[in-house]
Design an enzyme around this catalytic site. Structure first.
Site, PDB file in Angstrom:
ATOM      1  N   THR B 181      13.599  -7.474   8.665  1.00  0.00           N
ATOM      2  CA  THR B 181      12.198  -7.314   8.282  1.00  0.00           C
ATOM      3  C   THR B 181      11.949  -8.105   7.004  1.00  0.00           C
ATOM      4  O   THR B 181      12.817  -8.201   6.139  1.00  0.00           O
ATOM      5  CB  THR B 181      11.848  -5.842   7.972  1.00  0.00           C
ATOM      6  OG1 THR B 181      12.644  -5.426   6.868  1.00  0.00           O
ATOM      7  CG2 THR B 181      12.118  -4.957   9.155  1.00  0.00           C
ATOM      8  N   GLU B 326      10.794  -3.699  14.172  1.00  0.00           N
ATOM      9  CA  GLU B 326      11.523  -2.584  14.757  1.00  0.00           C
ATOM     10  C   GLU B 326      11.129  -2.310  16.204  1.00  0.00           C
ATOM     11  O   GLU B 326      11.716  -1.448  16.864  1.00  0.00           O
ATOM     12  CB  GLU B 326      11.283  -1.307  13.932  1.00  0.00           C
ATOM     13  CG  GLU B 326      11.801  -1.355  12.494  1.00  0.00           C
ATOM     14  CD  GLU B 326      10.798  -1.980  11.512  1.00  0.00           C
ATOM     15  OE1 GLU B 326       9.852  -2.660  11.972  1.00  0.00           O
ATOM     16  OE2 GLU B 326      10.961  -1.782  10.293  1.00  0.00           O
ATOM     17  N   LYS B 434      -6.092   6.705  -2.629  1.00  0.00           N
ATOM     18  CA  LYS B 434      -6.499   8.107  -2.711  1.00  0.00           C
ATOM     19  C   LYS B 434      -7.445   8.287  -3.888  1.00  0.00           C
ATOM     20  O   LYS B 434      -7.051   8.162  -5.040  1.00  0.00           O
ATOM     21  CB  LYS B 434      -5.299   9.020  -2.848  1.00  0.00           C
ATOM     22  CG  LYS B 434      -5.662  10.472  -2.597  1.00  0.00           C
ATOM     23  CD  LYS B 434      -4.572  11.215  -1.832  1.00  0.00           C
ATOM     24  CE  LYS B 434      -5.133  12.466  -1.168  1.00  0.00           C
ATOM     25  NZ  LYS B 434      -4.082  13.195  -0.447  1.00  0.00           N
ATOM     26  N   TRP B 439      -8.965   9.887   1.281  1.00  0.00           N
ATOM     27  CA  TRP B 439      -8.372   8.595   1.585  1.00  0.00           C
ATOM     28  C   TRP B 439      -9.438   7.510   1.729  1.00  0.00           C
ATOM     29  O   TRP B 439     -10.476   7.733   2.344  1.00  0.00           O
ATOM     30  CB  TRP B 439      -7.583   8.643   2.896  1.00  0.00           C
ATOM     31  CG  TRP B 439      -6.352   9.497   2.822  1.00  0.00           C
ATOM     32  CD1 TRP B 439      -6.122  10.664   3.486  1.00  0.00           C
ATOM     33  CD2 TRP B 439      -5.170   9.228   2.058  1.00  0.00           C
ATOM     34  NE1 TRP B 439      -4.889  11.157   3.167  1.00  0.00           N
ATOM     35  CE2 TRP B 439      -4.265  10.300   2.293  1.00  0.00           C
ATOM     36  CE3 TRP B 439      -4.788   8.215   1.178  1.00  0.00           C
ATOM     37  CZ2 TRP B 439      -3.006  10.373   1.699  1.00  0.00           C
ATOM     38  CZ3 TRP B 439      -3.529   8.289   0.587  1.00  0.00           C
ATOM     39  CH2 TRP B 439      -2.654   9.348   0.843  1.00  0.00           C
TER      40      TRP B 439
END
Lengths: 537, 537
Positions: B181, B326, B434, B439
């Site tokens: 990654t 992944e 936040k 959110w």
């Protein structure tokens, strides 16, 4: 990578989650049902809970004697979904064969359609392992019977638990289904499918270069659900969210044509006999079949005249495929390659008589007594297959070793291969005719005969010959209205330009019909007896 | 059923057998190569024999530092084809990371493109396991080097055995490839692919409802081969016989547009940055792109303005997909359902901003602190995935347990799900802002900002706030010619009708460029530092 198994339960869950509004349209004895995948999912779960309550355990065989309906589809998912094994029984087999395979498979429970139930009433005393019967009926009462342990399908669904979970603890190599070959000789032979073989086979059906089964399809499997999982179509369509149209019991060409028009069917699948019937119907009566993007044809080779009628006259793409009970079944699929777009219509139709190239994931060899044959479109050899959806044995059967040799399934089908790698089925190894030391293909002769305008069906068989060992004889069924209007000499003259002299049959016999197996294949052994009797007269 | 493994070698064999005339068109440093699959197959076999002679053994890692070319494609098949493991190395990583992953993966041999070889010359002393280097060059001589054990790729091919067999004795769960990654923080994490994960993923790419990769395609993977197997496209295209166009080293938007026109590319794939560049190019110069049936976009969310430009202005279907290193990577794919055909163009474009539904074979959960979220298109949750092409660990890495919990991969991506089951990536769990206990999605704000005609790129980051805990700040790169012609107030006013008040950023900062990772993702951590420095001034 996760060692995560592909399972049939997860295929239905995908339909429930992502295609809850899509429908299954199903003709039963009494009426047309329309159910969404949301409903089908709940009913499948209820059925799993019912099987559980009836004592069906992991690995137990769940038999079905049923037509193509939504209920049969639910059993397709409920049996393997709770760890049992779906065993679809060919309702057209002889009573002895039905008894044989129910006992050989050790079915614990039998689901049976209402109109087939009388047969069960007759035969049940011979069943050694069946404990329970479920009648699939729309009616509130069960048909008359002296049997005990008979349940109504809809009662089971009603009393079931629609939140019952698909079994998670399944290895994809666990058995999921089984089907017996409709052998023309000897006892039927059983083939066991796994979750893996059915899931991978479903991927193959969804590929753009194969059947391309899609959410946007309205698929009508005419091939029976009791015949190699209706070629896997109900599994693939559910996984991919296609609308499904189930033509139900004792359908007619009229019903098929009407359903295509009414439900805007995009893809349908069946054997050549079905399509001959459909052609007759649509050439007699008027239907709008513009929704059809493809007719899939398999089971036996389609005559070129039929392909031409679909492609050229009705502008319906015709896709030849090849497979067998032992191959789940899709093994090859015919599609022109992109660089063949410039072929003439005649060349394209010729290509469409071929069965196409191998599905990704499978491997093939074509061999004669000298080993691998050249891919020259002439040399004939037997097709051998291997891959993750090819059987490695017949279930508890000592005939396994004849067909499964050194890791390859010997199909018994004789093919040629062209330089594109497409196969053409020439004959069964057992149906080739050996005349004067040379092979003659009965199927090649039949296909050309069936291209004659007077001929509805043709079947060529070998009769013993003192000088040549074997010689071909053609049996012909004429189209309506051609009786007495065509001679055997005309038909033989029609063949002559296309074959070597020694291929031309010694005689043509006009018959009323060709004896066929329960799945519509010519019963050549039967026909040969008829021919020999005829010739002795 | 046969316990038959799906292997990468068999995928190339299918191309050799059934698509020998189809081509791979490849741009290298010096010229354009056109090779048929017949030739590619022979060269792949020669390369396997060379790897064998060079002492590469089963399971050994074979590193590549290379662009998208036919040679890279050959290594894709040769390494796993002879039992080794293909390890594609991201050439855009920092030297320390490149050294880290070569040593961590224990690469035995490195294949390197000519123009990347100088880097190897610099770094090689730090490599602990590499014994051999192969330079992929069209030239007759090797570039200057003090290294020993350096070979020319074409010499190896020339001296190889073009009949060398793909290893048959492979279990599909054996390792076939690996990729690290491109983490924005910490050391890269390695993911190991198997023959099974790559083959099943290829099926998923061939499905009619996914990318529908087909023999008739001319596919140009712009996404680098060093980035999650170029999203698996070279594997699928080879298996299914598509023509492949490899854009080679240091391509420009001009080259991409020209290749699409010249080779009649039907499908191409890459990250949004690539398509922003291509759009600019085709809106400045004239190209015939009518062959394109689809642009696949993944890696990060595509802004709606870009989707609209492709779909509405250029009539090029735009397909959003989602995945990660992944996940091999395809996890979801966006296609309208058949019953959405009646939506207005605006509604369709809105749908196309979503990342679509889960590929068949995978399973998903979306959870927040209360468990599974409702599929109401509003509630946000983290996407968890499992399935046969989802990783179950990072290779030899103790960060495994953070991301792989109870059999599920925690993607770190925050999504909403609508009633159709399609996901929309809202943000990274780590990039959500936040504010006052609520959110705010930075990505949502960015997408709307990028729909403003003046805005080329926008990136929203959180800065600490005493009262609200965090507050959003927008950084904006303007299109050429808009400098000074738009104010921050105008941009904020543009946002206001579409968001709750507290979502509106506290400020807009105009910047020259947004810092990006090696695969084109915004480096928010970097940008935040810049913003904080800017605000202190």
């Amino acid at each position: 990578m996760m060692d995560h198994s592909l399972t049939i339960g997860a295929m239905m869950e995908r339909a429930e989650n992502f295609f809850p509004k899509k429908e299954v349209i199903s003709q039963t004895h009494d009426k047309i049902h329309r159910l969404t995948y949301k409903e089908i999912g709940k009913r499948t779960r209820s059925l799993m809970s019912a099987l559980d309550k009836l004592g069906i355990q992991r690995g137990d065989r769940v038999g079905t004697l049923a037509w193509n309906t939504h209920r049969h589809l639910e059993i397709y998912f409920a049996a393997p979904g709770m760890g049992a094994v779906l065993h679809t029984i060919n309702i057209r087999l002889s009573p002895e064969h039905i008894i044989y395979i129910i006992n050989h498979a050790e079915d614990k429970i039998i689901f049976v359609d209402e109109d087939i139930f009388p047969l069960i009433n007759q035969l049940h005393e011979h069943f050694t392992t069946v404990k329970t019967f479920v009648v699939m009926t729309d009616k509130d009462t069960l048909p008359e019977t002296t049997l005990t342990n008979v349940y109504s399908y809809e009662d089971l669904i009603r009393d079931g638990d629609e939140t019952y979970e698909f079994l998670e603890d399944i290895d994809e190599r666990d058995p999921a289904g089984m089907c017996y070959t409709s052998a023309t000789t000897g006892k039927p032979k059983g083939v066991m499918y796994t979750h893996r073989s059915i899931a991978l086979h479903s991927y193959a059906l969804g590929l753009a270069d194969s059947a391309a089964v899609s959410e946007s399809d309205v698929a009508m499997p005419v091939v029976p659900q009791f015949h190699v999982n209706a070629w896997g179509i109900p599994f693939a369509c559910t996984w991919f969210g296609s609308t499904q149209v189930m033509p139900g019991p004792r359908f007619t060409p009229e019903r098929l044509a009407r359903f295509i028009e009414e439900y805007k069917v995009t893809i349908t699948a069946g054997v050549p006999t079905i399509w001959l019937g459909l052609l007759k119907e649509i050439e007699t009566n008027n239907y709008d079949l513009a929704s059809l993007r493809g007719v899939l044809c398999g089971g036996s080779a389609a005559p070129i005249g039929m392909i031409r009628a679909f492609e050229q006259k009705h502008h319906i793409p015709f896709f030849h495929a090849y497979g067998a009970t032992e191959t789940t079944p899709l093994a090859t699929f015919s599609r022109l390659k992109s660089y063949q777009a410039d072929l003439s219509m005649d060349e394209k139709i010729q290509e469409r008589t071929r069965q196409g190239i191998l599905a990704p994931g499978l491997e093939m060899k074509v061999v004669d007594e000298n080993g691998d044959i050249p891919w020259d479109n002439e040399t004939m050899g037997e097709l051998l297959l291997r891959g993750p959806w090819i059987a490695n044995e017949y279930y508890n059967d000592d005939r396994t070793e004849k067909s499964f040799v050194n890791g390859w399934f010997h199909t018994g089908d004789v093919v040629t291969v062209d330089e594109e790698g497409t196969i053409k089925i020439i004959d069964r190894t057992s149906d080739l005719i050996k005349s004067g030391g040379e092979w003659i293909s009965s199927v090649e002769l039949e296909n050309v005969l069936m291209a004659h305008e007077a001929v509805f069906e043709a079947c060529v068989v070998a009769i013993p010959d003192e000088k040549w060992q074997e010689r071909p004889i053609a049996c012909v069924v004429l189209h309506d209205g051609y009786d007495g209007k065509v001679t055997k000499e005309e038909l033989l003259d029609f063949l002559k330009p296309q074959f070597a002299n020694f291929w031309i049959p010694d005689d043509v016999i006009f018959v009323e019909e060709i004896p066929k197996s329960s799945v519509g294949k010519f019963l050549k052994r039967e026909l040969r007896k008829i021919v020999l009797t005829f010739m002795e007269q």
